[in-house]
Design a protein around this motif. Structure first.
Motif, short mmCIF file in Angstrom:
data_model
loop_
_atom_site.label_atom_id
_atom_site.label_comp_id
_atom_site.label_asym_id
_atom_site.label_seq_id
_atom_site.Cartn_x
_atom_site.Cartn_y
_atom_site.Cartn_z
N SER A 95 0.85 -1.20 0.00
CA SER A 95 0.00 0.00 0.00
C SER A 95 0.88 1.25 0.00
CB SER A 95 -0.91 0.02 1.24
OG SER A 95 -0.16 0.27 2.41
N VAL A 96 0.36 2.31 -0.59
CA VAL A 96 1.07 3.60 -0.59
C VAL A 96 1.39 4.03 0.83
CG1 VAL A 96 0.75 6.07 -1.03
CG2 VAL A 96 0.18 4.40 -2.82
N PHE A 97 0.42 3.85 1.72
CA PHE A 97 0.55 4.30 3.10
C PHE A 97 1.74 3.68 3.81
CE2 PHE A 97 -0.80 4.44 7.64
CZ PHE A 97 -1.09 5.78 7.75
N GLU A 98 2.07 2.43 3.44
CA GLU A 98 3.16 1.71 4.12
C GLU A 98 4.51 1.92 3.45
OE1 GLU A 98 3.03 0.09 6.95
OE2 GLU A 98 0.87 0.19 7.30
N HIS A 99 4.56 2.69 2.37
CA HIS A 99 5.84 2.97 1.73
C HIS A 99 6.77 3.70 2.70
CE1 HIS A 99 4.37 1.53 -2.04
NE2 HIS A 99 5.40 2.01 -2.73
N GLY A 100 8.05 3.48 2.54
CA GLY A 100 8.99 4.15 3.44
C GLY A 100 10.42 4.01 2.96
N ALA A 172 2.62 -7.62 4.71
CA ALA A 172 2.23 -8.83 3.99
C ALA A 172 0.86 -9.36 4.43
CB ALA A 172 3.30 -9.92 4.17
N ALA A 173 0.51 -9.10 5.67
CA ALA A 173 -0.73 -9.71 6.21
C ALA A 173 -1.89 -8.73 6.25
CB ALA A 173 -0.45 -10.26 7.60
N GLU A 174 -1.78 -7.64 5.48
CA GLU A 174 -2.82 -6.62 5.62
C GLU A 174 -3.86 -6.59 4.51
OE1 GLU A 174 -1.16 -2.84 6.81
OE2 GLU A 174 0.13 -3.83 8.29
N GLY A 175 -3.87 -7.67 3.70
CA GLY A 175 -4.95 -7.79 2.73
C GLY A 175 -4.74 -7.04 1.43
N ASP A 176 -3.52 -6.54 1.21
CA ASP A 176 -3.25 -5.79 -0.03
C ASP A 176 -2.35 -6.60 -0.96
OD1 ASP A 176 -4.67 -3.51 0.89
OD2 ASP A 176 -2.92 -2.94 2.10
N ASP A 177 -2.37 -7.93 -0.82
CA ASP A 177 -1.39 -8.74 -1.54
C ASP A 177 -1.78 -9.08 -2.97
OD1 ASP A 177 -3.38 -10.06 -0.10
OD2 ASP A 177 -2.32 -11.97 -0.19
N LEU A 178 -3.00 -8.70 -3.38
CA LEU A 178 -3.40 -8.97 -4.76
C LEU A 178 -3.72 -7.67 -5.50
CD1 LEU A 178 -5.81 -12.06 -4.40
CD2 LEU A 178 -3.35 -12.05 -4.92
N ASP A 181 -6.60 -7.32 -10.68
CA ASP A 181 -6.84 -8.44 -11.60
C ASP A 181 -6.57 -9.80 -10.97
OD1 ASP A 181 -4.12 -8.80 -11.52
OD2 ASP A 181 -3.74 -8.27 -13.62
N GLY A 182 -6.24 -9.83 -9.69
CA GLY A 182 -6.08 -11.10 -8.98
C GLY A 182 -4.67 -11.65 -8.94
N THR A 183 -3.74 -11.06 -9.69
CA THR A 183 -2.34 -11.53 -9.62
C THR A 183 -1.68 -10.95 -8.36
OG1 THR A 183 -1.53 -9.68 -10.96
CG2 THR A 183 -2.14 -11.70 -12.14
N PRO A 184 -0.64 -11.64 -7.86
CA PRO A 184 0.02 -11.12 -6.65
C PRO A 184 0.65 -9.76 -6.90
CG PRO A 184 0.80 -13.35 -7.18
CD PRO A 184 -0.02 -12.89 -8.34
N GLN B 135 4.36 3.85 -8.46
CA GLN B 135 3.74 3.13 -7.34
C GLN B 135 2.35 3.66 -6.98
OE1 GLN B 135 5.36 0.14 -7.23
NE2 GLN B 135 5.35 0.21 -4.99
N TRP B 136 2.05 4.92 -7.33
CA TRP B 136 0.72 5.45 -7.01
C TRP B 136 -0.36 4.63 -7.70
CZ3 TRP B 136 -0.99 8.59 -3.34
CH2 TRP B 136 -2.29 9.10 -3.43
N ASP B 137 -0.09 4.22 -8.95
CA ASP B 137 -1.07 3.42 -9.69
C ASP B 137 -0.97 1.94 -9.39
OD1 ASP B 137 -2.29 5.53 -10.96
OD2 ASP B 137 -0.94 5.49 -12.70
N TYR B 138 0.17 1.48 -8.86
CA TYR B 138 0.38 0.04 -8.66
C TYR B 138 0.04 -0.39 -7.24
CZ TYR B 138 2.72 -4.50 -8.56
OH TYR B 138 2.99 -5.84 -8.42
N ALA B 139 0.49 0.36 -6.24
CA ALA B 139 0.22 0.00 -4.85
C ALA B 139 -1.23 0.35 -4.51
CB ALA B 139 1.18 0.71 -3.91
N ARG B 140 -1.72 -0.17 -3.39
CA ARG B 140 -3.07 0.16 -2.97
C ARG B 140 -3.09 1.60 -2.47
NH1 ARG B 140 -4.99 1.49 1.79
NH2 ARG B 140 -4.17 -0.34 2.90
N ARG B 141 -4.01 2.38 -3.02
CA ARG B 141 -4.09 3.81 -2.66
C ARG B 141 -4.53 4.01 -1.21
NH1 ARG B 141 -5.93 6.66 -7.77
NH2 ARG B 141 -4.33 5.94 -9.22
N PRO B 142 -4.26 5.19 -0.65
CA PRO B 142 -4.65 5.44 0.74
C PRO B 142 -6.17 5.37 0.94
CG PRO B 142 -3.09 7.11 -0.02
CD PRO B 142 -3.47 6.29 -1.22
#
Lengths: 218, 218
Positions: A95-100, A172-178, A181-184, B135-142
């Motif tokens: 997720s964007v939020f977890e980027h760092g 990894a465990a926060e539900g954003d792993d797909l 389109d369903g691919t990882p 990454q804005w378009d690829y990662a899960r948005r906030p």
């Protein structure tokens, strides 16, 4: 000599993201040893000023030039904050939020003292040898006139905060792993490292000037 | 759009080593484009605090997180100084006194504003795309909850000072060109460059997770 742990004052206590905090003096020296440019923060007319400058250190003090922030450090014993940061990579999370960022940083607070006489010469040697090992004995040493034009400050390594973030993303465990389109969804780290390049001789040198051994070793 | 030159205020006027000063807005953008971590200076209880943090920018503003310095930036419109520095190498001169660093740095002064609503989302996008393009378009948005937990600040790119030092040592004519034994004294530059290493996948990823093209390009 055993040195005490870093102080735990109101401003160096680890508040945010506490698992990134370090309190051991060895962690401070690891951060300081890995670089030679710090960011010096001072207050000028009530407003902050942050200046990059070179540093060196020994077991008890950080040394840096006072001239870079002369307008503020002419006041005796002004408070400063010196921060040394190494950026080790981008943390590309799901997720964007977890980027760092993977990083190591040290913040040192205190009131530096202006060095004079033998302490000035010793401090300059420490600073020079930290930034450019071997050059104190190889380059021409400072003259009396140059020493008189040098303001070197020593900041006690007493009140400091060290923070380190390393390793992969942790979402990894926060539900954003797909992906939609369903691919990882890929996640990981892009490491960043400073790299020294081959020496570039001054074009003004005589062609056959030998490179001294201490400059070849690094 | 033509933007004005950088302001020339009391604190951004180039005083020391004036030949290293730059006043063109393009020079500011060159420094900002070459990195993604800045040092944010604030005043807390009258003392300076310098915190490393990520940034992004557009034509008129620098964006960064307020949470890193929350104790001070909760006061509305506190003054800050944001400094971005790239260390390009060591300048190994003939004399210790002339040693230095090749660098590019920008200091930006001002009072940042807290962003809300659409401006917050737009600013986060700019910051994310500057640090991790694609990454804005690829990662899960906030999510709405994550946005509510985000303090993003915008600092006007109005009052700034840019400094650059590059090239070889400049002390060739100062009489320090020979070692005590009469051989020429070497002088030059040791360049330093940040280097991206290959991506390190999160060990928690499914083994065949494809790397997205935008991460392969850099």
């Amino acid at each position: 000599m055993t040195l005490p742990d870093l102080s735990n004052t109101e401003r160096t206590r680890h508040r945010r993201i506490r698992e990134q905090g370090r309190t051991d003096r060895g962690d401070l020296f690891e951060v300081l040893s890995a670089g030679f440019v710090c960011h010096l923060g001072v207050v000028v007319d009530g407003a902050p000023m942050v200046v990059p400058t070179v540093y060196g250190y020994d077991e008890s003090s950080l040394f840096f030039h006072g001239s870079v922030a002369s307008r503020s450090l002419t006041q005796p014993a002004s408070e400063v904050c010196v921060t040394v940061t190494h950026v080790d990579g981008l943390v590309l999370s799901r997720s964007v939020f977890e980027h760092g960022v993977n990083y190591r940083s040290a913040m040192i607070y205190g009131r530096p003292q202006v060095l004079t006489g033998d302490a000035l010469l010793a401090g300059l040697r420490v600073l020079t040898e930290h930034c450019a090992p071997g050059q104190w004995d190889y380059a021409r040493r400072p003259s009396r006139k140059e020493l008189a034009a040098t303001t070197l400050l020593a900041l006690p390594l007493a009140e400091a905060s060290v923070k380190v973030r390393s390793g992969p993303p942790t979402d990894a465990a926060e539900g954003d792993d797909l992906l939609p389109d369903g691919t990882p969804r890929w996640a990981g780290v892009r490491p960043l490292t400073p790299l020294w390049s081959p020496l570039e001789p001054d074009p003004a040198l005589p062609p056959s000037t030998p490179i001294p051994p201490h400059l070849l070793l690094r």
